[in-house]
Design an enzyme around this catalytic site. Structure first.
Site, PDB file in Angstrom:
ATOM      1  N   ASP A  67       0.822  -1.214   0.000  1.00 46.94           N
ATOM      2  CA  ASP A  67       0.000   0.000   0.000  1.00 46.94           C
ATOM      3  C   ASP A  67       0.853   1.259   0.000  1.00 46.94           C
ATOM      4  O   ASP A  67       2.075   1.208   0.191  1.00 46.94           O
ATOM      5  CB  ASP A  67      -0.958   0.009   1.210  1.00 46.94           C
ATOM      6  CG  ASP A  67      -0.274  -0.446   2.504  1.00 46.94           C
ATOM      7  OD1 ASP A  67       0.963  -0.343   2.605  1.00 46.94           O
ATOM      8  OD2 ASP A  67      -0.981  -0.913   3.412  1.00 46.94           O
ATOM      9  N   ASN A 136      -7.141  -3.412  14.476  1.00 45.00           N
ATOM     10  CA  ASN A 136      -8.538  -3.606  14.055  1.00 45.00           C
ATOM     11  C   ASN A 136      -8.677  -4.772  13.067  1.00 45.00           C
ATOM     12  O   ASN A 136      -9.739  -4.962  12.494  1.00 45.00           O
ATOM     13  CB  ASN A 136      -9.099  -2.314  13.439  1.00 45.00           C
ATOM     14  CG  ASN A 136      -8.366  -1.899  12.168  1.00 45.00           C
ATOM     15  OD1 ASN A 136      -7.464  -2.598  11.698  1.00 45.00           O
ATOM     16  ND2 ASN A 136      -8.737  -0.767  11.611  1.00 45.00           N
ATOM     17  N   HIS A 138      -6.968  -5.149  10.207  1.00 45.58           N
ATOM     18  CA  HIS A 138      -6.715  -4.887   8.787  1.00 45.58           C
ATOM     19  C   HIS A 138      -5.435  -5.577   8.314  1.00 45.58           C
ATOM     20  O   HIS A 138      -4.511  -5.805   9.091  1.00 45.58           O
ATOM     21  CB  HIS A 138      -6.725  -3.382   8.465  1.00 45.58           C
ATOM     22  CG  HIS A 138      -5.541  -2.594   8.928  1.00 45.58           C
ATOM     23  ND1 HIS A 138      -5.574  -1.226   9.090  1.00 45.58           N
ATOM     24  CD2 HIS A 138      -4.271  -2.950   9.259  1.00 45.58           C
ATOM     25  CE1 HIS A 138      -4.390  -0.793   9.488  1.00 45.58           C
ATOM     26  NE2 HIS A 138      -3.583  -1.819   9.598  1.00 45.58           N
ATOM     27  N   GLU A 143      -9.414  -2.004   5.642  1.00 46.49           N
ATOM     28  CA  GLU A 143     -10.025  -1.771   6.940  1.00 46.49           C
ATOM     29  C   GLU A 143     -11.234  -2.693   7.109  1.00 46.49           C
ATOM     30  O   GLU A 143     -11.744  -3.242   6.134  1.00 46.49           O
ATOM     31  CB  GLU A 143     -10.452  -0.302   7.054  1.00 46.49           C
ATOM     32  CG  GLU A 143      -9.314   0.708   6.873  1.00 46.49           C
ATOM     33  CD  GLU A 143      -8.356   0.794   8.059  1.00 46.49           C
ATOM     34  OE1 GLU A 143      -8.142  -0.209   8.749  1.00 46.49           O
ATOM     35  OE2 GLU A 143      -7.806   1.894   8.276  1.00 46.49           O
TER      36      GLU A 143
HETATM   37  P1  PGA Z   1       2.298  -1.840  12.807  1.00 42.52           P
HETATM   38  O1  PGA Z   1       1.253  -1.860  11.605  1.00 42.52           O
HETATM   39  O2  PGA Z   1       3.307  -2.892  12.475  1.00 42.52           O
HETATM   40  O3  PGA Z   1       2.878  -0.470  12.783  1.00 42.52           O
HETATM   41  O4  PGA Z   1       1.543  -2.162  14.048  1.00 42.52           O
HETATM   42  C1  PGA Z   1       0.766  -3.077  11.145  1.00 42.52           C
HETATM   43  C2  PGA Z   1      -0.377  -2.835  10.199  1.00 42.52           C
HETATM   44  O5  PGA Z   1      -1.123  -1.849  10.387  1.00 42.52           O
HETATM   45  O6  PGA Z   1      -0.552  -3.635   9.272  1.00 42.52           O
END
Ligand code: PGA
Length: 259
Positions: A67, A136, A138, A143
């Site tokens: 992304d 969450n 994702h 999302e």
């Molecule tokens: P993070 O992000 O490793 O900074 O917790 C993971 C994600 O949002 O996929």
């Protein structure tokens, strides 16, 4: 689904790096799907060390990141392009023609998303996809309530995701609201998936992904459909798993199954 519970966060990152390195040793021209996020930083640190000592050569791989933020050009320090240059591409010697991310500054982001999805197919598809997971649930920036059949597209970030990512931006600078992200169906087409999660903040999302219902409410649960998905966890991220004893019996200390 293989669930590997490693002794700590450092060994989980090492296990992830080891699996990626083994894959590239077998397939030097592999197409790798890459992820950003704080969880992945120790993995890239290990890869940089191995490149420096000469035990890893990524110069022939092609990479596609999951992304990018809409509105950030690749030279913005918080763009995922710039982040990946710092974390891996420079050290690995992978040029922009083979180190691919969506262009967050594209004049037509929707067309850019379609072209990115097509470019993955043209490259022969992704052999190994690295994934983090949001608290969450994702994956990429898919999302909750993202279609399990989604392709690469523009996705509005949740408040929770923007707040979690605000730490990477300067004070007063707003975290972007939109992303271009591979879709869930795009991710599921990778020939294998490796999801790394560490820390207790991820425990509920990890349990929902592995043991909860298959549901767009937890996009990572879509990995239950994947024939070759490996979840690499530290004990904190594994905290809420009901079948933890079973996973630890099958893969002691996150190692290979003792058959
Ligand atoms: P993070 O992000 O490793 O900074 O917790 C993971 C994600 O949002 O996929």
């Amino acid at each position: 689904m293989r669930v590997l519970i490693c002794p700590d966060a450092a060994s989980a990152a090492r296990r992830t790096a080891d699996l990626l390195c083994e894959h590239v040793a077998r397939r030097p021209h592999a197409v790798l799907g890459l992820a950003t996020g704080g969880t992945m930083e120790p993995v890239y640190e290990i890869l940089r060390e191995r490149i420096a000592e000469g035990s890893l050569d990524l110069s022939s791989v092609t990479t596609f990141n999951l992304d990018e933020y809409v509105g950030l050009a690749g030279d913005h320090p918080q763009s995922y392009r710039a982040t990946m240059e710092r974390l891996l591409f420079e050290a690995a010697g992978i040029g922009p023609d083979r180190a691919r991310l969506p262009d967050g500054a594209a004049a037509d982001p929707a067309a850019e998303a379609d072209a990115y999805d097509a470019a993955i197919s043209e490259a022969g598809g992704i052999d190994l996809q690295l994934l983090g997971i949001g608290s969450n649930g994702h994956i990429g920036f898919n999302e909750p309530t993202s279609s399990l059949g989604s392709r690469t597209r523009i996705k509005t970030l949740t408040r929770e995701t923007r707040d979690a990512n605000a730490r990477f931006f300067d004070e007063g600078e707003e975290a972007p609201r939109f992303s271009i992200t591979m879709g869930i169906a795009t991710v599921l087409e990778a020939r294998s998936c490796l999801l790394l999660a560490t820390g207790e903040g991820k425990a509920p999302a990890v349990a929902a992904a592995i043991e909860g219902p298959l549901s767009a409410a937890c996009p990572a649960s879509a990995l239950q459909l994947h024939p070759s998905a490996t979840m690499i966890l530290d004990p904190d991220a594994a905290r809420d798993l009901k079948l933890r004893d079973y996973y630890e019996m099958v893969h002691p200390a996150g190692g290979e199954a003792p058959l």
